[in-house]
Structures are given as C-alpha cells and as structure tokens.
Design an enzyme around this catalytic site. Structure first.
Site, PDB file in Angstrom:
ATOM      1  N   SER A 197       0.795  -1.080   0.008  1.00 21.84           N
ATOM      2  CA  SER A 197      -0.034   0.002  -0.010  1.00 21.84           C
ATOM      3  C   SER A 197       0.947   1.363  -0.021  1.00 21.84           C
ATOM      4  O   SER A 197       1.619   1.481  -1.075  1.00 21.84           O
ATOM      5  CB  SER A 197      -0.834  -0.029   1.168  1.00 21.84           C
ATOM      6  OG  SER A 197      -2.189   0.874   0.892  1.00 21.84           O
ATOM      7  N   GLU A 323      -9.297  -5.319  -3.601  1.00 25.73           N
ATOM      8  CA  GLU A 323      -8.631  -4.471  -2.921  1.00 25.73           C
ATOM      9  C   GLU A 323      -9.699  -3.511  -2.276  1.00 25.73           C
ATOM     10  O   GLU A 323      -9.548  -3.196  -0.838  1.00 25.73           O
ATOM     11  CB  GLU A 323      -7.723  -3.421  -3.737  1.00 25.73           C
ATOM     12  CG  GLU A 323      -6.548  -4.257  -4.420  1.00 25.73           C
ATOM     13  CD  GLU A 323      -5.305  -4.353  -3.502  1.00 25.73           C
ATOM     14  OE1 GLU A 323      -5.487  -3.968  -2.513  1.00 25.73           O
ATOM     15  OE2 GLU A 323      -4.440  -4.676  -3.876  1.00 25.73           O
ATOM     16  N   HIS A 422      -8.002  -5.494   0.461  1.00 25.99           N
ATOM     17  CA  HIS A 422      -6.761  -4.850   0.698  1.00 25.99           C
ATOM     18  C   HIS A 422      -6.122  -5.127   2.119  1.00 25.99           C
ATOM     19  O   HIS A 422      -6.743  -5.433   2.955  1.00 25.99           O
ATOM     20  CB  HIS A 422      -6.827  -3.451   1.003  1.00 25.99           C
ATOM     21  CG  HIS A 422      -5.817  -2.458   0.877  1.00 25.99           C
ATOM     22  ND1 HIS A 422      -5.191  -2.374  -0.417  1.00 25.99           N
ATOM     23  CD2 HIS A 422      -5.275  -1.311   1.767  1.00 25.99           C
ATOM     24  CE1 HIS A 422      -4.073  -1.437  -0.005  1.00 25.99           C
ATOM     25  NE2 HIS A 422      -4.137  -1.087   1.390  1.00 25.99           N
TER      26      HIS A 422
END
Length: 487
Positions: A197, A323, A422
């Site tokens: 990320s 995600e 995610h």
C-alpha cells in the site's frame, strides 16, 4: 562482526554501538535499533539527523514505539491495535536474520520492507510484520522500519524544512542498511526494497529518486495505490495553511517554533479534524502525503519511468483481487448508493463520460452486482490494479524482468463480503496469522491458508534471492495469462 554470547542471544556491531538480539526459532531478531535521532524538540518537522549512539550493549529484544498517529481506518479489516506510539525513540529499524547467517560468514540478500497505512498510520515494529519466519524460510535478511506519517511526516512547510519527511526517513534507513547490514549477515549490494500500500508507493518513489535509486537492486510492490497522483505543491500548501488554522497558529507567527511547542496530541487531533473536513466517500487520499517537487519526488512516476529510472531492476508487483472492499464494506454511505449516486461520486473523480463508461463496463460484466459492488470494483481498478499493470507493462516492454501476481484468497467465512481485500496477503507473507485475532479477513483460517502462505512467501523470498522464480513465467505486456494467482 557478530559474537555468540549465549545459546539464545547474539551481539552485533553497528556504526552507533553494539546491539543484542534474541533467537526466535530459526531466526535472530534485532528490534528497535535507532537509525536516526529522536524527532523531538528542534528535530520535530526537520530532516532526520544521525543518532548520537550508545556505549553499552543495547538490548534489541523489543520493537521501539510507533511514530505518533491516530488509529488506522482499516482496523475493522486488520483488527484493533493498542496505541503504542511515542515521539521519542520512534525512528528505529528491526532486522531479522537467519541464525546461520551470523556464524557462517556468507552474505544473504536483503529485503527492506515498508508498512502501509495511507501515510497516516502503521509501524514496522508491529507483530503483523514480524520478519523472523520469512527470513528463516527464504534464508534472507529482512528489515522493517518506522517512518514519520501524518502531519509529522508529510506536512508541507518547506520554509521550515518540512517536506516529504517520511520519505527522508526512509532514505535514511537505506543509508543505515548500506552501512550496517553486513554485520547482520546481509549483502548491501543485493537489496530488494518493497512494501504494501503506502509502503509500495514509497518503495517506487525510492527506486525512482536519483538520491536512492543506486542502493536498490530489486523492487517488490504490493497493492500500491498508484492511481493516487502525488500531491500538488499548491494543494499541499493550502492543506498546511488549513492545518495551522485548526491549531490556532496565527498568520505571521513562526510556524516552526509554534509547531514544536505544541503537545503532539494536539497535532494529531487537528489532523483528524482536517481529515474529516476533506473526506469524500470513495476517495482514499489523506490530507497529507508525498508532494511532487519536494525531496524524493522531483518528477512524476510516468516521467521517471520514461527516463529509464527502473531499467535493469527486476520487479515483482501485484494486487489483491478485491482491494477496495476494505474502504467500502463498512461505509454505509457506499453500501446504500444508488446508481445515480455512484455515478455522481465517480464523475467528481474522473469526469462524467469516463464515469459512465467504466461503470457500464463493470455493470455489464457483473449483471447481478449492486451499485455499491460496482463502485467498489471501479475503485479497486482505478486506485490499485490499473496503475500496477501500467507499471508492469512498461517495465516488461523494456525487456526488464517483471513478475505480476494477484492474491485471490478470501476468508473461509465472509459475512462482510470482503473477498480478497486490501491487506489480505500480509499474514500469508509473514506467517503472522496469530497476530490478527480480531481480523475478519482470517476467520476460519487453517492449514490450507498456512500452506498458501508458505507458497506465497516462498515465491517472494525466491525473488528477493535471485530476482526470478523457478516455476513462474515472467510477465509479458498485456498478457493476463502470465499473472500468477494465489488462492
């Protein structure tokens, strides 16, 4: 050099003093080693400065504190954490090395891995990212670290020296690795920089920046939000002005003196209020994050890639399948969207025609999907997948070794319809399943998930070691069949 001081402990020299690690399984773990002076007093909102060092052997059994931060907005996904931050002593590294690396004299490849958290939260010292098992599995040296986040790391006031300080911290870590990693059995000439990320975004910045490019051999990019353009300096300055107003710092006041005199709790509180003021459903951008033209980002990603900044560096890049559910599954504003409202949100981000086109494309491919599910799928592609594939396509087209993956493993029980969301791959990479007791992502996880984790971690470690994998075809531009799916 390293010295055996007992069956379970080892002492290693660094350029600032000796540190004592602890043997855990097949790894020796050194936690909480300062790589820079504490960013307090006159060093708050200043570039990182060298640590003065220590004379006695420093115990490195425990991680240092996190940098000051509010709770992560992804706690509903990853599970809650007890706040552990302290401005003093927060700039530290953690080194995880195979036991035999400290006695056989051979140099191991190094992985420097950055945590995510939207440039607002996170810590390299958290047990989520404990690198001991990965180091032992892959016979590599794993380094994690803290870097300043939120206003302390990304407030844009260049007149006081505050500009991309989080990046400057990361650059200081890479210098520390070059100077010290050989003592831990690592090879300073074989360094993979990676992260997830915001950590992936940071890794790419470091690889593209002339000041840090030369210390990076390979690149690992997990779920990078590459659809997020770097912050424009004008917008960053406006947000900084709004932040100072929230802190009741009058115009004409010396901002450095005022900011350094305030309790850090007030700095975090004002940042939280600014975040709420600027929040828009579906927009993942924090109020403060890397600024174009500031240290570490002299040019856009696209320009740097076109200029060949990544040429010759093997790349492993990927995303999770779903995600954006991490940002939308628990948000009633998203879950209750109508088609019109979803289109309005997308229009504000990408324009009316583009919004209509991409919405219709996803609606046609998933005729039973709700507006919330379509919006989430569009956000997944726009923020994560499209940019990752664009980078992979460019890199592979230049003849560079490129691997692309997609992590598809969803929870065995999934009442929130998170799917492979995610952060889902993180416990699989580090084999830290037990560190996520409150996470819905791991409900029902068992032997099959641990076996998948072994497969995923082995592939990553193989890339760190050799820049390639034995059973995985390199990616070719626009060739989805070359994307390796895990799960």
């Amino acid at each position: 050099m390293s010295t055996v001081t007992g069956i379970e402990h080892m002492v290693v020299d660094t350029d600032r003093g000796k540190v004592r690690g602890s043997a855990e399984g097949e790894a020796v773990c050194f936690r909480g080693i300062p790589y820079a002076a504490s960013p307090v007093g006159e060093l708050r909102f200043a570039p990182p400065q060298p640590h003065r060092g220590w004379t006695d052997v420093r115990d490195a059994a425990q991680a240092g504190p996190s940098v000051p931060q509010a709770a992560s907005r992804l706690e509903r996904v990853q599970g809650p954490r007890v706040p552990d931050w302290n401005e003093d002593g927060s700039l530290t590294v953690n080194v995880f090395t195979p036991r035999r690396a400290l006695v056989d004299g051979a140099s191991r490849p190094v992985l420097v891995w950055w945590h995510g958290g939207g440039f607002t939260s996170g810590s390299g010292g958290w047990d989520w990212y404990d690198g001991g098992r990965l180091a032992a599995l892959g016979d590599i040296v794993v380094v994690t670290a803290n870097y300043r986040v939120g206003p302390l790391g990304y407030l844009y006031l260049p007149e006081i020296g505050a500009a991309n300080l989080g990046f400057q911290d990361q650059a200081a870590v890479l210098r520390w690795v070059q100077d010290n990693i050989a003592s831990f059995g690592g090879d300073a000439h074989t360094v993979t920089v990676g992260g997830q990320s915001a950590g992936a975004y940071s890794s790419l910045m470091l690889a593209l920046a002339p000041a840090t490019n030369g210390s990076i051999t390979r690149l690992l990019l997990q779920s990078g939000p590459f659809g997020l353009n770097p912050q424009d300096a004008h917008q960053a300055a406006e947000n900084a002005e709004a932040y100072l107003r929230l802190l009741d710092i009058p115009a004409g006041t010396d901002p450095a003196k005022a900011l350094r005199a305030l309790p850090v709790e007030r700095l975090l509180n004002a940042y939280g209020r600014l975040s709420m003021r600027l929040a828009v459903p579906g927009n993942a951008a924090p109020p403060m994050y890397p600024v174009l033209g500031a240290p570490g980002m002299p040019r856009t990603r696209q320009q740097a890639l076109a200029d060949g900044a990544l040429e010759g560096k093997p790349l492993l890049i990927g995303t999770t399948r779903d995600e954006a559910t991490a940002f939308t599954a628990f948000d009633p504003r998203i879950q209750n969207l109508t088609t019109t409202a979803a289109l309005d949100l997308l229009t504000a981000q990408i324009g009316r025609q583009a919004a209509q086109d991409v919405y219709q494309q996803h609606a046609t491919g998933h005729p039973q999907a709700t507006p919330a599910q379509i919006f989430t799928a569009v956000l997944t592609d726009g923020l994560f997948r499209d940019g990752s594939l664009e980078i992979a396509d460019h890199h592979a087209a230049g003849g560079n070794t490129t691997y692309v993956y997609q992590f598809d493993c969803a929870p065995a029980e999934d009442p929130y319809a998170l799917g492979a969301t995610h952060c889902a791959e993180l416990p699989f990479l580090f084999n830290t399943f037990d560190a996520y007791p409150g996470s819905p992502v791991l409900v029902g996880a068992g032997d099959a998930q641990r076996a998948l984790g072994h497969e995923f971690a082995t592939a990553v470690a193989g890339f760190v070691t050799a820049g390639s994998t034995n059973d995985w075809l390199p990616y070719a531009p626009a060739t989805t069949a070359r994307i390796r799916h895990f799960g």
